[in-house]
Design a protein around this motif. Sequence first.
Motif, PDB file in Angstrom:
ATOM      1  N   PRO A 135     -95.547  80.482 -46.717  1.00 45.11           N
ATOM      2  CA  PRO A 135     -95.930  81.660 -45.937  1.00 45.11           C
ATOM      3  C   PRO A 135     -96.794  81.346 -44.721  1.00 45.11           C
ATOM      4  O   PRO A 135     -96.781  82.084 -43.748  1.00 45.11           O
ATOM      5  CB  PRO A 135     -96.690  82.537 -46.930  1.00 45.11           C
ATOM      6  CG  PRO A 135     -96.972  81.694 -48.096  1.00 45.11           C
ATOM      7  CD  PRO A 135     -96.048  80.529 -48.073  1.00 45.11           C
ATOM      8  N   GLN A 183     -89.563  78.589 -46.239  1.00 43.46           N
ATOM      9  CA  GLN A 183     -90.764  77.865 -45.850  1.00 43.46           C
ATOM     10  C   GLN A 183     -91.989  78.490 -46.518  1.00 43.46           C
ATOM     11  O   GLN A 183     -91.944  79.631 -46.971  1.00 43.46           O
ATOM     12  CB  GLN A 183     -90.929  77.918 -44.329  1.00 43.46           C
ATOM     13  CG  GLN A 183     -89.818  77.194 -43.610  1.00 43.46           C
ATOM     14  CD  GLN A 183     -89.374  77.957 -42.376  1.00 43.46           C
ATOM     15  OE1 GLN A 183     -89.161  79.144 -42.430  1.00 43.46           O
ATOM     16  NE2 GLN A 183     -89.223  77.253 -41.277  1.00 43.46           N
ATOM     17  N   ASN A 190     -97.480  79.052 -37.886  1.00 39.67           N
ATOM     18  CA  ASN A 190     -96.398  80.012 -38.077  1.00 39.67           C
ATOM     19  C   ASN A 190     -96.678  80.784 -39.360  1.00 39.67           C
ATOM     20  O   ASN A 190     -96.945  80.191 -40.401  1.00 39.67           O
ATOM     21  CB  ASN A 190     -95.046  79.308 -38.174  1.00 39.67           C
ATOM     22  CG  ASN A 190     -94.694  78.607 -36.887  1.00 39.67           C
ATOM     23  OD1 ASN A 190     -94.898  79.134 -35.808  1.00 39.67           O
ATOM     24  ND2 ASN A 190     -94.190  77.399 -36.996  1.00 39.67           N
ATOM     25  N   HIS A 238     -95.149  83.369 -42.036  1.00 40.98           N
ATOM     26  CA  HIS A 238     -93.886  83.915 -42.531  1.00 40.98           C
ATOM     27  C   HIS A 238     -94.088  84.969 -43.609  1.00 40.98           C
ATOM     28  O   HIS A 238     -93.170  85.708 -43.907  1.00 40.98           O
ATOM     29  CB  HIS A 238     -93.011  82.791 -43.104  1.00 40.98           C
ATOM     30  CG  HIS A 238     -92.799  81.657 -42.150  1.00 40.98           C
ATOM     31  ND1 HIS A 238     -92.094  81.789 -40.982  1.00 40.98           N
ATOM     32  CD2 HIS A 238     -93.223  80.375 -42.185  1.00 40.98           C
ATOM     33  CE1 HIS A 238     -92.078  80.638 -40.350  1.00 40.98           C
ATOM     34  NE2 HIS A 238     -92.759  79.760 -41.054  1.00 40.98           N
ATOM     35  N   GLU A 260     -97.711  77.980 -42.148  1.00 42.36           N
ATOM     36  CA  GLU A 260     -97.274  76.610 -41.879  1.00 42.36           C
ATOM     37  C   GLU A 260     -97.750  76.178 -40.492  1.00 42.36           C
ATOM     38  O   GLU A 260     -97.584  76.913 -39.523  1.00 42.36           O
ATOM     39  CB  GLU A 260     -95.750  76.605 -41.959  1.00 42.36           C
ATOM     40  CG  GLU A 260     -95.064  75.352 -41.546  1.00 42.36           C
ATOM     41  CD  GLU A 260     -93.553  75.521 -41.624  1.00 42.36           C
ATOM     42  OE1 GLU A 260     -92.941  74.723 -42.326  1.00 42.36           O
ATOM     43  OE2 GLU A 260     -93.002  76.441 -40.989  1.00 42.36           O
ATOM     44  N   TRP A 275     -85.105  83.320 -39.219  1.00 43.00           N
ATOM     45  CA  TRP A 275     -85.210  84.582 -39.938  1.00 43.00           C
ATOM     46  C   TRP A 275     -83.874  85.319 -39.988  1.00 43.00           C
ATOM     47  O   TRP A 275     -83.703  86.217 -40.802  1.00 43.00           O
ATOM     48  CB  TRP A 275     -86.293  85.467 -39.320  1.00 43.00           C
ATOM     49  CG  TRP A 275     -86.063  85.762 -37.870  1.00 43.00           C
ATOM     50  CD1 TRP A 275     -85.369  86.819 -37.343  1.00 43.00           C
ATOM     51  CD2 TRP A 275     -86.510  84.988 -36.763  1.00 43.00           C
ATOM     52  NE1 TRP A 275     -85.350  86.737 -35.981  1.00 43.00           N
ATOM     53  CE2 TRP A 275     -86.050  85.617 -35.594  1.00 43.00           C
ATOM     54  CE3 TRP A 275     -87.247  83.825 -36.646  1.00 43.00           C
ATOM     55  CZ2 TRP A 275     -86.308  85.128 -34.321  1.00 43.00           C
ATOM     56  CZ3 TRP A 275     -87.497  83.350 -35.378  1.00 43.00           C
ATOM     57  CH2 TRP A 275     -87.038  83.990 -34.237  1.00 43.00           C
ATOM     58  N   ILE A 307     -86.459  83.405 -46.160  1.00 50.70           N
ATOM     59  CA  ILE A 307     -87.263  82.297 -45.647  1.00 50.70           C
ATOM     60  C   ILE A 307     -87.706  81.420 -46.811  1.00 50.70           C
ATOM     61  O   ILE A 307     -88.251  81.908 -47.794  1.00 50.70           O
ATOM     62  CB  ILE A 307     -88.463  82.833 -44.860  1.00 50.70           C
ATOM     63  CG1 ILE A 307     -87.950  83.598 -43.629  1.00 50.70           C
ATOM     64  CG2 ILE A 307     -89.402  81.713 -44.446  1.00 50.70           C
ATOM     65  CD1 ILE A 307     -89.015  84.331 -42.871  1.00 50.70           C
TER      66      ILE A 307
END
Length: 152
Positions: free
Chosen positions: A25, A23, A36, A38, A27, A16, A21
């Motif tokens: 949202p 990736q 995770n 995000h 994961e 971060w 980011i």
Amino acid sequence: MAEVAKKYDIPHHLFWLHGPITQPPVEYDPATESWNIHGYQEALDIFGDPVAFSSDTIRLIPEELTSEGTVHLDGFITHMDPPGHGKLRKLAGSAFTRKVIADLEPRIAANAAGWNSWPIWPVRCRSSSSPNSSACPRATANCSSAGRTCCS
């Protein structure tokens, strides 16, 4: 933001701090067997539904560690679901009001006044091998001259 991460050699696992980011949202991480999150909206949805998304992570710790007394997390507000979380949060909120903190300011200032005379012990920077490395923004003269890069 990415320039700062590169300048100070911030590890990649602190993703971060490396800019936007990229990736998804939400994961799944098989290495930690956890999810995770995000995305902002996804985080709001999760925090708003403690029945489906519990904060009680103590239940994930192997029973042998909790029964042997190795891990003591009972009562940690960050590991609690409602209504216990709300009760502790209200208690802490009433104990640390703006007025209470403002009333403590003279005592805090008096205690901190003598701290500036304490010696500051340099700490070796992990990411640097040269005394003049820009990876350590606060290199101190007393250890740089000895061929070591240190941060206070």
